[in-house]
Motif scaffolding. Structure first.
Motif, short mmCIF file in Angstrom:
data_model
loop_
_atom_site.label_atom_id
_atom_site.label_comp_id
_atom_site.label_asym_id
_atom_site.label_seq_id
_atom_site.Cartn_x
_atom_site.Cartn_y
_atom_site.Cartn_z
N LYS A 9 0.93 -1.15 0.05
CA LYS A 9 -0.14 -0.21 0.12
C LYS A 9 0.95 1.09 -0.06
O LYS A 9 1.71 1.36 0.83
N LEU A 10 0.68 2.06 -1.14
CA LEU A 10 1.46 3.23 -1.05
C LEU A 10 1.14 4.42 0.00
O LEU A 10 0.02 4.54 0.17
N THR A 11 2.22 4.87 0.34
CA THR A 11 1.89 5.95 1.54
C THR A 11 1.80 7.25 0.83
O THR A 11 2.65 7.65 0.02
N ARG A 12 0.70 8.26 1.15
CA ARG A 12 0.37 9.45 0.29
C ARG A 12 1.13 10.55 1.15
O ARG A 12 1.19 10.31 2.68
N ALA A 13 1.46 11.64 0.47
CA ALA A 13 1.95 12.53 1.22
C ALA A 13 0.90 13.79 1.49
O ALA A 13 -0.24 13.56 0.93
N GLY A 14 0.98 14.94 2.21
CA GLY A 14 -0.16 15.77 2.41
C GLY A 14 0.09 16.70 3.62
O GLY A 14 1.19 16.83 4.26
N LEU A 15 -0.69 17.55 3.91
CA LEU A 15 -0.82 18.49 4.81
C LEU A 15 -1.70 18.19 5.75
O LEU A 15 -2.93 18.01 5.62
N VAL A 16 -1.55 18.25 7.28
CA VAL A 16 -2.24 18.13 8.16
C VAL A 16 -2.70 19.51 8.89
O VAL A 16 -1.48 20.12 9.38
N LEU A 17 -3.89 19.94 9.12
CA LEU A 17 -4.23 21.45 9.83
C LEU A 17 -4.67 20.95 11.32
O LEU A 17 -5.67 20.27 11.26
N ILE A 18 -4.04 21.45 12.12
CA ILE A 18 -4.37 21.49 13.54
C ILE A 18 -4.81 22.76 14.11
O ILE A 18 -4.42 23.70 13.53
N ASP A 19 -5.63 22.63 15.09
CA ASP A 19 -5.71 23.82 16.10
C ASP A 19 -4.67 24.00 16.81
O ASP A 19 -4.30 23.24 17.65
N PRO A 20 -3.86 25.26 16.73
CA PRO A 20 -2.84 25.35 17.69
C PRO A 20 -2.92 25.15 19.17
O PRO A 20 -2.16 24.68 19.71
N GLY A 21 -4.34 25.48 19.63
CA GLY A 21 -4.61 25.49 21.00
C GLY A 21 -4.81 23.95 21.54
O GLY A 21 -3.95 23.64 22.57
N SER A 22 -5.81 23.38 20.91
CA SER A 22 -6.18 22.14 21.18
C SER A 22 -5.36 20.88 20.66
O SER A 22 -5.50 19.90 21.30
N GLY A 23 -4.84 21.36 19.59
CA GLY A 23 -4.28 20.04 18.99
C GLY A 23 -5.18 19.34 17.85
O GLY A 23 -4.76 18.32 17.31
N ALA A 24 -6.36 19.65 17.84
CA ALA A 24 -7.43 18.89 17.37
C ALA A 24 -7.09 19.03 15.89
O ALA A 24 -6.83 20.13 15.12
N VAL A 25 -7.30 17.86 14.86
CA VAL A 25 -7.26 18.16 13.49
C VAL A 25 -8.55 18.59 13.04
O VAL A 25 -9.62 18.20 13.13
N THR A 26 -8.14 19.64 12.13
CA THR A 26 -9.42 20.42 11.61
C THR A 26 -9.55 19.92 9.88
O THR A 26 -10.45 20.07 9.31
N ARG A 27 -8.33 19.63 9.32
CA ARG A 27 -8.50 19.08 8.18
C ARG A 27 -7.28 18.22 7.53
O ARG A 27 -6.11 18.73 7.95
#
Length: 219
Positions: A9-27
């Motif tokens: 299975k090929l691993t994709r690259a990408g960008l993970v957007l997180i909330d700087p305060g909570s660390g929750a992933v937003t996108r």
């Protein structure tokens, strides 16, 4: 079972957007195809006082690192199965491209808030803050970045002029503790990134002076 079924299975690259305060992933912005080439440039942050030669080996902070690469997006495979991919049928690559572009724009709510502050005569207009972006290129490279430049070339369209194929060129600047500080969540992620580099450097094969044609260093 066929050979294709056993393919890794090929691993994709990408960008993970997180909330700087909570660390929750937003996108999560996943790049459909990993680039064939990735260019990184590191510039040392050294003491460079004019005429001062007393600290030639001292560094004032982490190197400034920039990352550039091209990636390709293609909705052709999704369009072969329209019932399973209604978004691709309706809008092609517009959502994927818009997700990347959103890293460079304040949100509508932020712009409206700034407009309201201006109208109310606010002495200081609050700058818009974006989510913290993490560039992910394998488990060994997860690093906080700022998207500084994005170039998009759309080269194929459906009958409704939705883009079906596109090439995107991204320029990223790594955000270090010099940018974010040690207390910022991104600062901690940068330190983990730097520690990973140090661990990998320790695993590099040690060279020998003989390989360089030297029996010893000059005295």
């Amino acid at each position: 079972m066929t050979g294709f079924a056993r393919s890794p299975k090929l691993t994709r690259a990408g960008l993970v957007l997180i909330d700087p305060g909570s660390g929750a992933v937003t996108r999560i912005v996943s790049l459909q195809y990993a680039a064939d080439t990735l260019t990184r440039k590191l510039t040392a942050q050294a003491v460079e006082a004019e005429g001062d030669r007393s600290h030639p080996l001292r560094l004032t902070g982490p190197a400034v690192e920039t990352i550039t690469f091209d990636a390709e997006l293609d909705a052709t495979d999704q369009l072969e199965f329209p019932d399973n991919n209604p978004s691709a049928v309706e809008t092609g690559l517009f959502p994927a491209l818009a997700a990347l572009e959103s890293l460079l724009h304040p949100t509508v709510a932020q712009l409206e808030r700034q407009s309201a502050q201006r109208k109310s005569g606010s002495f200081e207009i609050t700058p818009a803050e974006t989510p913290l972006a993490l560039f992910v290129w394998s488990r060994s490279r997860v690093v906080p970045v700022r998207l500084t430049d994005l170039s998009i070339t759309e080269d194929f369209f459906d009958p409704a002029l939705n883009p079906i194929r596109a090439k995107v060129s991204l320029s990223l600047r790594v955000l270090s503790v010099a940018d974010l500080g040690f207390e910022h969540r991104g600062g901690g992620l940068f330190m983990a990134y730097l520690q990973g580099k140090e661990a990998l450097a320790a695993r590099a094969a040690a060279g020998q002076l003989g390989e360089l044609g030297l029996g010893g260093l000059p005295t």
